[in-house]
Design an enzyme around this catalytic site. Structure first.
Site, PDB file in Angstrom:
ATOM      1  N   GLU A   1       0.885  -1.168   0.000  1.00 55.09           N
ATOM      2  CA  GLU A   1       0.000   0.000   0.000  1.00 55.09           C
ATOM      3  C   GLU A   1       0.917   1.210   0.000  1.00 55.09           C
ATOM      4  OE1 GLU A   1      -1.637   3.056   0.503  1.00 55.09           O
ATOM      5  OE2 GLU A   1      -1.978   2.598   2.619  1.00 55.09           O
TER       6      GLU A   1
ATOM      7  N   CYS B   1      -2.349   8.339   3.878  1.00 62.10           N
ATOM      8  CA  CYS B   1      -2.358   8.035   2.445  1.00 62.10           C
ATOM      9  C   CYS B   1      -3.724   8.331   1.844  1.00 62.10           C
ATOM     10  CB  CYS B   1      -1.973   6.586   2.202  1.00 62.10           C
ATOM     11  SG  CYS B   1      -2.826   5.403   3.240  1.00 62.10           S
TER      12      CYS B   1
END
Length: 516
Positions: A286, A320
């Site tokens: 990720e 994020c």
């Protein structure tokens, strides 16, 4: 059977009792500052010549604690211990592995404010963000325990007359977990327990800025019953220990959360088949995002303003999933911008350990401070500075929420992940153009659309290319089991943590066919 999964409730700090409980926990954590946490290899505490020192980003002279710093020799010892432990751990029943997760969740729940207080001190998290981080870690343990019970019997397949077929899942092997600092408890815990509950053994290499909370969690796992060698704690240098673990022929699975550049490099290195390696490694990554809140001309203005500000400035934009871009329809651009500026200017910035409960704390360290302030200077050339722009690293790494308006969609502050409290805003002449701008980066993690038009909502479902798409709310705050999380494009492998498909990524499917 385990009771039905429900996510851990968030704490209401407007209740005086809850506020005092966290303040007491902060005092407790402060009384334990400076502690040392050695490596853990095969159930043994290992001292090292070098150490990793963790500092408080709100008060950069204050040491949270130190951990051991692993070398390649330590990494090799840990790999061998994990490889040996895998022989027996993989045969432990899924129910027993799930029970260990439930016990660990219960242990953390009893110490919830203590873990949140450590996030406040070591990670610089405001109270609400820290509490959510801890709650999410508990959620991962509870949810994955239940998912493992469901997967224990495999999946149904057909059998012919005189033949019995089964489709089952089997563990993969030694897993290297490289966890981030921004969700120093939740993601660290979630990416550690997922391989554990699926029967794999783990080497945990936490972020060097937040290793103490990882050490505390490893202690919880031991107390919950994880056997020696099944969990190994090996903080160390990414270039030395990280690369060694990724490239090791006995590594079967790598799970990483962090920057795009590091993730891509790790992905490439993991693809190389080493001498004596007899399998292809699995990689779960990720890698971040450049996420957009789209505001349509048929939007509720107050909803749009709330979504933009919360998405951009929660935890100082160090997510994020942060909505670091807003694309606003020309018809409502001026009104939305004015209200976003007003709301942003009302946000408070300061030490999150203080009882006044500031909305924003510091950014994580000097490198982050320098990078973000550098982007603010870039933004001054690319757009109109309408809020913030101030910073101070004299005692901690504090940056005020900053907004640039009238930014070209291809400008650097609209394209590059800043990972700080910097919001870039662009104007779109139509809804179609707004979606085009939203898709114009290499990332595809989260996004939000604010509109009351049903047709436009349906259009965005197909045309807004992100892994997590939200309507009429902010684009952050995914809840385990409710909003499985992972992104498209260069945001990663879209592995959907906290979702029904995640655990299967840590296992191999095996078909067994028996003739009568």
């Amino acid at each position: 059977m385990l009771p039905t999964y429900k996510h851990e409730p968030f704490t209401d700090f407007t209740v005086e009792e809850n506020k005092q409980a966290l303040l007491d926990a902060i005092k407790k954590v402060e009384s334990e500052l400076g502690g040392h946490y050695p490596l853990l290899i095969n159930g043994e505490r290992i001292e090292t010549e070098q150490k990793i020192t963790s500092y408080n980003p709100s008060n950069k002279e204050e040491i949270i604690g130190t951990t051991g710093k692993a070398t390649k020799d330590h990494a090799e010892q840990a790999i061998e211990a994990a490889s040996e432990a895998f022989k027996t751990w993989r045969k432990v029943t899924p129910a027993e592995r799930a029970n260990i997760l439930v016990r660990a969740a219960a242990l953390v729940r009893r110490r919830k404010h203590e873990f949140s207080a450590l996030l406040v001190k070591e990670g610089g998290k405001p109270w609400k963000e820290a509490d959510g981080d801890t709650a999410e870690g508990i959620d991962f343990m509870e949810y994955y325990a239940r998912q493992m019970i469901e997967l224990a019997e495999g999946k149904p397949v057909n059998s012919r007359e005189g033949e019995l077929n089964n489709y089952m899942y089997t563990p993969t092997g030694v897993t290297v977990v490289i966890s981030p600092w921004n969700f120093a408890f939740a993601i660290m815990a979630g990416t550690t327990v997922a391989p554990l509950v699926t029967g794999n053994t783990v080497l945990l290499k936490p972020a060097s800025t937040t290793p103490v909370i990882a050490a505390k969690f490893v202690e919880v796992l031991e107390e919950a019953g994880v056997p020696k060698g099944v969990i190994n704690f090996v903080p160390g240098s990414g270039s030395e220990v990280g690369d060694y673990l990724v490239e090791h022929p006995k590594t079967a699975l790598i799970t990483f959360t962090g920057s795009r550049d590091v993730g891509v490099r790790l992905y490439e290195r993991a693809a190389i088949v080493q001498k004596e390696q007899n399998h292809l490694k699995r990689v779960i990554v990720e890698m971040g995002g450049k996420d957009t809140v789209v505001v349509d001309n048929e939007a509720d203005i107050d909803t749009a303003v709330e979504a933009i500000v919360v998405s951009a400035f929660g935890f100082s934009g160090q997510k994020c999933s942060a909505g670091s871009r807003a694309v606003i329809h020309a018809d409502v651009y001026d009104e939305v911008l004015e209200k976003v500026i007003e709301k942003t200017n009302a946000l408070t910035v300061g030490n999150p350990a203080e009882p006044n409960n500031n909305y924003m704390g510091p950014v994580i360290d000097q490198a982050a401070f320098d990078k973000i302030t550098g982007y603010i200077e870039v933004g001054k050339e690319e757009g109109k500075l309408v809020a913030g722009g101030k910073s101070d690293d004299s005692t901690g790494y504090f940056i005020h929420p900053t907004i640039f308006a009238d930014v070209d969609p291809k400008a650097r502050v609209m394209q590059e992940e800043i990972f700080g409290p910097v919001l870039a805003i662009s104007k779109a002449s139509s809804y179609d153009e707004a979606l085009e701008i939203a898709n114009n980066t290499e990332y595809g993690l989260t996004g939000a659309v604010i509109t009351n038009n049903r047709e436009k909502i349906e259009q965005a479902k197909y045309d807004f290319h992100v892994g997590n798409l939200y309507f009429n709310r902010n684009c952050t705050g995914a809840i385990v089991g409710y909003h499985p999380f992972g992104g498209f494009k260069m945001s990663g492998t879209d592995s959907k943590a906290g979702g029904p498909d995640y655990l299967a990524l840590h296992m191999q499917a095996k078909t067994i066919s028996e003739m009568y």
